[in-house]
Structures are given as C-alpha cells and as structure tokens.
Design an enzyme around this catalytic site. Structure first.
Site, PDB file in Angstrom:
ATOM      1  CG  HIS A   1      -7.514   5.605  -8.809  1.00 34.09           C
ATOM      2  ND1 HIS A   1      -6.201   5.595  -9.233  1.00 34.09           N
ATOM      3  CD2 HIS A   1      -8.152   6.719  -9.002  1.00 34.09           C
ATOM      4  CE1 HIS A   1      -5.971   7.140  -9.199  1.00 34.09           C
ATOM      5  NE2 HIS A   1      -7.282   7.642  -9.157  1.00 34.09           N
TER       6      HIS A   1
ATOM      7  CB  CYS B   1      -6.928   8.644 -12.296  1.00 34.52           C
ATOM      8  SG  CYS B   1      -7.847  10.017 -11.481  1.00 34.52           S
TER       9      CYS B   1
ATOM     10  CD  GLU C   1      -4.460   2.615  -9.324  1.00 34.55           C
ATOM     11  OE1 GLU C   1      -4.148   3.999  -9.076  1.00 34.55           O
ATOM     12  OE2 GLU C   1      -5.344   2.321 -10.120  1.00 34.55           O
TER      13      GLU C   1
END
Length: 247
Positions: free
Chosen positions: A193, A103, A195
C-alpha cells in the site's frame, strides 16, 4: 482533496467502503489516493465499484489512468461487482489504458488478465515489508533500477500465484513471490500500500483484531515492528505517479 482542471484526468475504482476512521481523519479513501498520487492541474474522479458504480464505456476514453484500490473482499471471489470489475479491467487492458492495481487491485488485475490468485500459503502479511526490485527493468520503470529495495506497508492474506501471460515480475520479497508485476507500459500491480500512512494501518490492525481476523499476539508484533521503522512512501508515490503520468 479533489484536484480539478488540466489535461490529466484519473479515476479511482474504490473496492472498499470507507472506514469510520479514514472518513473522519482523511475524508475517505479517495482523498488518501489523491493526496498520494494527485498533482495540481489534474482531475480525479471516484467510482465506488464495491457499490456497483462503474464508468460508462463512452467515459473510459476521457481518462488518462485508473487506480484500483485494496478491498476486504477476495480477488478470486465471484461477487457480481468483482466480475464486472474484471470485465472492465479486461477492456482497459485492450485499450492500453494505464491501470495501477494496489493490494486487492493488484490481485484482481492479475486475475482479470489471465493470472492466478489465492490465499497466501504463509498467511497474513501485515506491517512493513522490504521489497526487492528486479534489476535491469525497462521503460517506463527504469527509475526502479536505482532502488535495489524499498520498504512498503502491507496488509493482505491473499496473493498472486501466477502472473498473466506476457507479464513481468518486477519485485518480490521473502514473503511474497509477486510484490509487483507489469504488462507493457500500461499495467502495474503493487501488492503493498504506497498510499497508506502508518496510522491508517494501526487502525486497520485494531479492526482486524476486533473482528477476530488476526490473533492478539500477531497484531501486537505487527504494531511493535511498525513503530520502529518507516515505509519508503515518497519513493513509492513517485513510482506510482511516474507510471500513471508517463514521466
């Protein structure tokens, strides 16, 4: 979770402060990254770059790879810590160190290496986005050739406008022209993202709504869409781990 020992040593360059929710549920963003990308037998360290914590030059050689996190700040900003981070990323690139930017990390990595970033022309992108992967990708990203598209969690209002010289765009979407880019075998930027869990994004949407960053109808639409679909997190995490560890 902090994994210690073994040959692999990695660092998270954290460009955001821990939200109350992530701190309470996950113990902080650092743990979210280690949970997603870490394996037993590795050592992971945290540098809160947003607070001015950076590895010393003589420490850099000790690391196998670095992960640059997302951030509420603009990657094109000129805050001192952002400029210091750009300098560090330039050094890591010259040393051919593995760097994974996510990001804001994706954007600031692009900026540091000579690309252009700015506000997304089409506004915020929040929720799940189907990313299309470019065919015929060479090593170390050959595993992407078996994945024509993947869904990923997104939350950004900035984007990469132009990749650095020598970089390859390896994924795009109908919203963002540069969802992923790579330089050689050592630089990888991902706009989404990999994660994030859905509950992290739900909480983030609420915070953006509360501080008037997004409108209520936009936030509600993003939540509804998020409830009915799943991101391909396992595949994304495999991509990131394979890149960082040269598997």
């Amino acid at each position: 979770m902090k994994v210690e020992g073994g040959e692999g040593r990695y660092a998270v360059l954290l460009a955001a402060k821990d939200s109350e929710y992530v701190e309470k549920v996950y113990g902080g963003y650092f743990n979210v990254f280690v949970e997603a990308f870490g394996e037993e037998g590795e050592s992971w360290d945290l540098f809160r770059v947003i607070e001015g914590q950076f590895p010393e030059f003589d420490e850099i050689q000790n690391y196998s790879g670095f992960v640059v996190s997302g951030s509420p700040f603009d990657a094109f900003g000129n805050e001192h810590w952002i400029l210091t981070l750009c300098s560090l990323l330039t050094t890591l690139n010259s040393m051919k160190k593995k760097v994974l930017g996510i990001c804001f990390g994706h954007q600031v990595l692009c900026r540091a290496l000579g690309g252009k970033v700015g506000r997304a022309w089409s506004g915020w992108d929040i929720g799940l986005r189907k990313v299309k992967l470019v065919k015929g990708i060479s090593s170390p990203f050959t595993l992407l050739n078996d994945m024509p598209s993947l869904s990923i969690i997104e939350c950004h209002q900035d984007e990469v406008w132009e990749v650095p010289y020598g970089a390859k765009v390896i994924a795009f979407s109908n919203k963002t022209n540069v969802e992923m880019f790579a330089i050689g075998n050592h630089i990888l930027g991902i706009q989404g993202h990999p994660e994030y869990t859905k509950d992290i994004l739900f909480n983030l949407i609420d915070r953006l709504l509360n501080n008037n960053s997004v409108k209520s109808d936009f936030a509600e639409d993003a939540k509804i869409a998020l409830e009915s679909a799943e991101a391909d997190n396992k595949s994304w995490q495999k991509i990131c781990s394979s890149f960082l560890k040269g598997k």
